[in-house]
Enzyme design. Structure first.
Site, PDB file in Angstrom:
ATOM      1  N   SER A   6      63.807 -54.408  11.824  1.00  0.00           N
ATOM      2  CA  SER A   6      62.382 -54.710  11.985  1.00  0.00           C
ATOM      3  C   SER A   6      61.726 -53.595  12.787  1.00  0.00           C
ATOM      4  O   SER A   6      61.936 -53.459  13.995  1.00  0.00           O
ATOM      5  CB  SER A   6      62.211 -56.042  12.717  1.00  0.00           C
ATOM      6  OG  SER A   6      60.876 -56.146  13.145  1.00  0.00           O
ATOM      7  N   HIS A  30      62.228 -53.404   7.420  1.00  0.00           N
ATOM      8  CA  HIS A  30      61.482 -54.664   7.484  1.00  0.00           C
ATOM      9  C   HIS A  30      60.138 -54.432   8.178  1.00  0.00           C
ATOM     10  O   HIS A  30      60.081 -53.975   9.320  1.00  0.00           O
ATOM     11  CB  HIS A  30      62.327 -55.688   8.250  1.00  0.00           C
ATOM     12  CG  HIS A  30      61.754 -57.055   8.288  1.00  0.00           C
ATOM     13  ND1 HIS A  30      61.887 -57.948   7.256  1.00  0.00           N
ATOM     14  CD2 HIS A  30      61.036 -57.702   9.248  1.00  0.00           C
ATOM     15  CE1 HIS A  30      61.289 -59.086   7.571  1.00  0.00           C
ATOM     16  NE2 HIS A  30      60.766 -58.967   8.775  1.00  0.00           N
ATOM     17  N   ASP A  32      56.796 -56.102   9.569  1.00  0.00           N
ATOM     18  CA  ASP A  32      56.191 -57.362  10.004  1.00  0.00           C
ATOM     19  C   ASP A  32      54.682 -57.234  10.087  1.00  0.00           C
ATOM     20  O   ASP A  32      54.149 -56.698  11.058  1.00  0.00           O
ATOM     21  CB  ASP A  32      56.755 -57.760  11.377  1.00  0.00           C
ATOM     22  CG  ASP A  32      58.172 -58.278  11.267  1.00  0.00           C
ATOM     23  OD1 ASP A  32      58.406 -59.188  10.461  1.00  0.00           O
ATOM     24  OD2 ASP A  32      59.051 -57.769  11.996  1.00  0.00           O
ATOM     25  N   MET A  34      51.288 -58.912  10.784  1.00  0.00           N
ATOM     26  CA  MET A  34      50.787 -60.118  11.466  1.00  0.00           C
ATOM     27  C   MET A  34      49.274 -60.026  11.618  1.00  0.00           C
ATOM     28  O   MET A  34      48.755 -58.990  12.018  1.00  0.00           O
ATOM     29  CB  MET A  34      51.413 -60.227  12.851  1.00  0.00           C
ATOM     30  CG  MET A  34      52.923 -60.236  12.856  1.00  0.00           C
ATOM     31  SD  MET A  34      53.495 -60.383  14.548  1.00  0.00           S
ATOM     32  CE  MET A  34      55.262 -60.292  14.319  1.00  0.00           C
ATOM     33  N   HIS A  63      57.126 -58.262   5.033  1.00  0.00           N
ATOM     34  CA  HIS A  63      57.065 -59.658   5.504  1.00  0.00           C
ATOM     35  C   HIS A  63      55.647 -59.938   5.999  1.00  0.00           C
ATOM     36  O   HIS A  63      55.263 -59.503   7.087  1.00  0.00           O
ATOM     37  CB  HIS A  63      58.098 -59.850   6.631  1.00  0.00           C
ATOM     38  CG  HIS A  63      58.098 -61.227   7.222  1.00  0.00           C
ATOM     39  ND1 HIS A  63      58.690 -61.527   8.431  1.00  0.00           N
ATOM     40  CD2 HIS A  63      57.596 -62.390   6.774  1.00  0.00           C
ATOM     41  CE1 HIS A  63      58.530 -62.812   8.697  1.00  0.00           C
ATOM     42  NE2 HIS A  63      57.858 -63.361   7.704  1.00  0.00           N
ATOM     43  N   MET A  65      53.039 -62.171   7.586  1.00  0.00           N
ATOM     44  CA  MET A  65      52.767 -63.368   8.389  1.00  0.00           C
ATOM     45  C   MET A  65      51.257 -63.489   8.529  1.00  0.00           C
ATOM     46  O   MET A  65      50.681 -63.210   9.588  1.00  0.00           O
ATOM     47  CB  MET A  65      53.450 -63.237   9.753  1.00  0.00           C
ATOM     48  CG  MET A  65      54.946 -63.490   9.697  1.00  0.00           C
ATOM     49  SD  MET A  65      55.783 -62.815  11.123  1.00  0.00           S
ATOM     50  CE  MET A  65      55.939 -61.127  10.591  1.00  0.00           C
ATOM     51  N   MET A 134      63.260 -68.124   8.574  1.00  0.00           N
ATOM     52  CA  MET A 134      62.930 -67.688   9.929  1.00  0.00           C
ATOM     53  C   MET A 134      63.854 -68.410  10.908  1.00  0.00           C
ATOM     54  O   MET A 134      63.870 -69.638  10.962  1.00  0.00           O
ATOM     55  CB  MET A 134      61.476 -68.029  10.284  1.00  0.00           C
ATOM     56  CG  MET A 134      60.420 -67.194   9.590  1.00  0.00           C
ATOM     57  SD  MET A 134      60.576 -65.409   9.773  1.00  0.00           S
ATOM     58  CE  MET A 134      60.490 -65.192  11.550  1.00  0.00           C
ATOM     59  N   ASP A 172      65.831 -63.995   9.491  1.00  0.00           N
ATOM     60  CA  ASP A 172      65.003 -63.153  10.358  1.00  0.00           C
ATOM     61  C   ASP A 172      64.754 -63.817  11.711  1.00  0.00           C
ATOM     62  O   ASP A 172      64.145 -64.886  11.779  1.00  0.00           O
ATOM     63  CB  ASP A 172      63.664 -62.908   9.627  1.00  0.00           C
ATOM     64  CG  ASP A 172      62.738 -61.966  10.389  1.00  0.00           C
ATOM     65  OD1 ASP A 172      63.161 -61.374  11.391  1.00  0.00           O
ATOM     66  OD2 ASP A 172      61.578 -61.831   9.940  1.00  0.00           O
TER      67      ASP A 172
HETATM   68  C1  DX5 Z   1      59.164 -62.261  14.036  1.00  0.00           C
HETATM   69  C2  DX5 Z   1      59.408 -61.169  13.042  1.00  0.00           C
HETATM   70  C3  DX5 Z   1      60.817 -60.635  13.099  1.00  0.00           C
HETATM   71  C4  DX5 Z   1      61.172 -59.953  14.409  1.00  0.00           C
HETATM   72  C5  DX5 Z   1      62.652 -59.718  14.495  1.00  0.00           C
HETATM   73  O1  DX5 Z   1      57.871 -62.712  13.903  1.00  0.00           O
HETATM   74  O2  DX5 Z   1      59.174 -61.651  11.737  1.00  0.00           O
HETATM   75  O3  DX5 Z   1      61.059 -59.775  11.997  1.00  0.00           O
HETATM   76  O4  DX5 Z   1      60.486 -58.737  14.547  1.00  0.00           O
HETATM   77  O5  DX5 Z   1      62.968 -59.231  15.760  1.00  0.00           O
HETATM   78  P1  DX5 Z   1      64.227 -59.786  16.594  1.00  0.00           P
HETATM   79  O6  DX5 Z   1      65.463 -59.392  15.831  1.00  0.00           O
HETATM   80  O7  DX5 Z   1      64.103 -59.092  17.912  1.00  0.00           O
HETATM   81  O8  DX5 Z   1      64.084 -61.270  16.684  1.00  0.00           O
HETATM   82 ZN    ZN Z   2      59.986 -60.447  10.026  1.00  0.00          ZN
END
Ligand code: DX5
Ligand code: ZN
Length: 212
Positions: A6, A30, A32, A34, A63, A65, A134, A172
């Site tokens: 990530s 990956h 993220d 958001m 991913h 969110m 998740m 994840d």
């Molecule tokens: C959480 C993200 C994850 C996160 C993973 O909202 O979707 O991908 O960055 O990081 P770790 O491995 O530190 O939980």
């Molecule tokens: Zn993620």
């Protein structure tokens, strides 16, 4: 099992070197995304993903969110990612969205928050290429793994085998050296790891995860 670091947890001031280190060692990157609504945090969007795409050949694992993912998904088509994953909890039209993603020859993924039972996606599992379980509440990296995720992975794996489908299971959140073997045994195909990989020596940390 495949590894998808990530990038959110990486040192953003040293991204060029980080990408070089990751290039031959991991299977996916990956991303993220958001929006500050679906999750409390705002991270980055398509402009940053384009920047990364221009500097790496590692397949992208997107991913999202975000609320109303149907509005955001098309922004990522041009980067030809391996998959685009949106949240079950964020849309009323998961099947239509999955079909649109597949039409672009991109794998369609759906993600389930800890509160969402895997049974909720059983009726349309064949419309999907990937399910992202998740194992923390989405929004932040560095949180502790939620143990009941293991049962969800097992249930989902059984469902996929029973229906004889080709659906990947990705996990994840909170993955580390202690829990990765449990996640693998439960049936995961891909694990995401953020803080475990990027805290300390990246190469060594990836090796530690790969031994399982
Ligand atoms: C959480 C993200 C994850 C996160 C993973 O909202 O979707 O991908 O960055 O990081 P770790 O491995 O530190 O939980
Ligand atoms: Zn993620």
């Amino acid at each position: 099992m495949k590894i998808s670091p990530s990038i959110l947890a990486a040192d953003l001031t040293d991204l060029k070197n980080t990408l070089q280190t990751l290039e031959s060692r991991v299977d996916f990157l990956h991303m993220d995304i958001m929006d500050g609504h679906f999750v409390p945090t705002l991270s980055f969007g398509e402009v940053y993903v384009k920047l990364l795409k221009d500097h790496t050949n590692i397949p992208l694992d997107v991913h999202l969110m975000v609320d109303q993912p149907e509005k955001e998904v098309p922004k990522y088509y041009d980067f030809s990612p391996f998959n685009i994953t949106f949240h079950y909890e964020a849309t009323n039209f998961p099947v239509r969205l999955a079909r649109e993603i597949r039409k672009k020859n991109i794998k369609a993924g759906i993600s389930l928050n800890p509160k969402t039972p895997v049974e909720f996606i059983e009726p349309f599992l064949e419309e999907l290429d990937l399910v992202l379980i998740m194992s923390v509440e989405p929004g932040f990296y560095g949180q502790a793994f939620i143990p009941f995720s293991i049962e969800k992975i097992k249930k989902l794996k059984d469902m996929i085998l029973q229906k004889d489908l080709d659906v990947l299971i990705e996990v994840d959140g909170g993955i580390n050296q202690e829990n990765i073997s449990l996640v693998k045994e439960a049936g995961a195909d891909i694990v995401v790891a953020g803080s475990f990989i990027f805290k300390g020596n990246i190469e060594e940390n990836i090796q530690k995860l790969k031994q399982f």
